[in-house]
Write an enzyme that holds these catalytic residues in place. Structure first.
Site, short mmCIF file in Angstrom:
data_model
loop_
_atom_site.label_atom_id
_atom_site.label_comp_id
_atom_site.label_asym_id
_atom_site.label_seq_id
_atom_site.Cartn_x
_atom_site.Cartn_y
_atom_site.Cartn_z
N LYS A 1 0.81 -1.22 0.00
CA LYS A 1 0.00 0.00 0.00
C LYS A 1 0.84 1.28 0.00
O LYS A 1 0.42 2.30 -0.53
CB LYS A 1 -0.94 0.01 1.21
CG LYS A 1 -2.14 -0.90 1.06
CD LYS A 1 -3.03 -0.79 2.28
CE LYS A 1 -4.36 -1.46 2.08
NZ LYS A 1 -5.27 -1.27 3.21
N ASP B 1 -10.19 3.35 2.13
CA ASP B 1 -10.45 2.81 3.48
C ASP B 1 -11.12 3.85 4.39
O ASP B 1 -12.03 3.53 5.16
CB ASP B 1 -9.15 2.33 4.14
CG ASP B 1 -8.72 0.96 3.64
OD1 ASP B 1 -9.56 0.21 3.12
OD2 ASP B 1 -7.52 0.63 3.77
#
Ligand SMILES: NC(=O)c1ccc[n+]([C@@H]2O[C@H](COP(=O)([O-])OP(=O)(O)OC[C@H]3O[C@@H](n4cnc5c(N)ncnc54)[C@H](OP(=O)(O)O)[C@@H]3O)[C@@H](O)[C@H]2O)c1
Length: 285
Positions: A71, A107
């Site tokens: 990520k 997210d």
């Protein structure tokens, strides 16, 4: 699902990747809205990340989700990164538009939407966030912007302090950082309205673990546990027993996925289809 010469490819990269629910959720969603898209999981080792990202361009892949451990390291291979993903230094969604790669992180919006769609408002509220890892950073940024007060507790103090410092500069609010101890949890919970567990505690196979003593939970405390396997964690069970509102990690999973779907397709995500796909798999495992 009929694949054709025009089928567009999306996927998820990570290592390990076998456990991912994203292919189930996205393929069900593509089928429900009759899009000629397919979603696959690709196991990509760290040493192959750059090649994999270049492969997106070479193969004209429409978009990817990015999961552990890529990520943060993926940012340097992208053409442009959305401001919130830049701030938290983490991308979980890539869009390939005309061979230019755009990075996003869904997210935080996924967590926000999960709370709001389940009747938990942030304005005027104090949030206590447990964890300062990858998911917690994205959630912390969203909470720092939308709520009135935020405290972040982590097992290792330094990431919590660094996160608080970064957010304070960005949102111009005081953010409390502390160690994840029973005493700190108790003190910070007293005046908190919302508790979010963004650590991996409570995840299978240690599904009976919780960081929060049941006696600290109250009817006026909303609790979201981002762990989604099991569907109902020990913390969620305890919060429900105390009479409080509980938001499952499955909700965040669905809404972060829905946000990625919308980035790739430009269409509204069929959230209920995605929920059923995720739940029916999780109920079996
Ligand atoms: N619902 C969703 O959509 C969603 C999305 C992403 C992740 N998740 C879930 O969220 C959890 C965290 O994921 P992540 O990607 O943020 O992982 P991560 O970056 O590895 O972060 C893990 C976090 O858990 C803490 N932690 C680990 N073991 C601990 C222990 N024994 N005691 C106290 N704290 C501990 C870590 O603290 P240290 O910093 O001290 O190591 C860190 O804050 C996982 O269960 C994952 O499946 C859910």
């Amino acid at each position: 699902m009929d694949m054709t010469g025009k089928t567009r490819v999306c996927g998820v990269i990570g290592d390990p990747i076998e456990h991912t629910l994203s292919p189930l959720m996205h393929n069900a969603a593509f089928e429900a809205v009759k899009l000629d898209y397919v979603f696959l999981a690709f196991k990509v080792k760290t040493a192959e990340l750059e090649n994999a990202v270049n492969g997106i361009r070479a193969l004209n892949v429409r978009g990817l989700n990015v999961t552990m451990p890529h990520k943060t390291s993926v940012l340097k291979f992208l053409d442009r990164v959305d401001l919130s993903a830049q701030i938290i230094n983490s991308v979980n969604t890539i869009l390939n538009r005309d061979n230019k790669l755009f990075g996003f992180n869904t997210d935080g919006v996924g967590a926000l939407k999960a709370l709001r769609e389940n009747g938990v408002e942030l304005k005027g509220r104090k949030v206590l966030l447990l964890g300062a890892g990858g998911a917690a950073r994205a959630i912390a940024y969203a909470m720092a912007r939308e709520s009135d007060e935020l405290a972040v507790l982590n097992r290792t103090l330094k990431p919590a302090q660094e996160l608080a410092k970064l957010l304070e500069k960005t949102v111009n609010k005081k953010i409390v950082a502390g160690m994840l101890s029973s005493k700190e949890i108790q003190q910070n919970l007293q005046d908190s309205d919302i508790l979010i567990n963004a650590t991996s505690i409570g995840m299978k196979p240690k599904a009976d673990e919780s960081l929060v003593a049941p006696k600290l939970l109250r009817p006026d405390l909303a609790v979201m546990d981002i762990v989604y396997n099991p569907i109902e964690t020990q913390l969620a069970k305890d919060a429900k027993a105390a009479g409080g509102k509980v938001v499952s990690g499955v909700e965040m999973l669905i809404y972060q996925g829905a946000a990625s779907f919308e980035i790739w397709t430009g269409k509204s995500a069929p959230v209920e289809v995605m929920r059923q796909a995720a739940l029916s798999h999780l109920q079996k495992v």
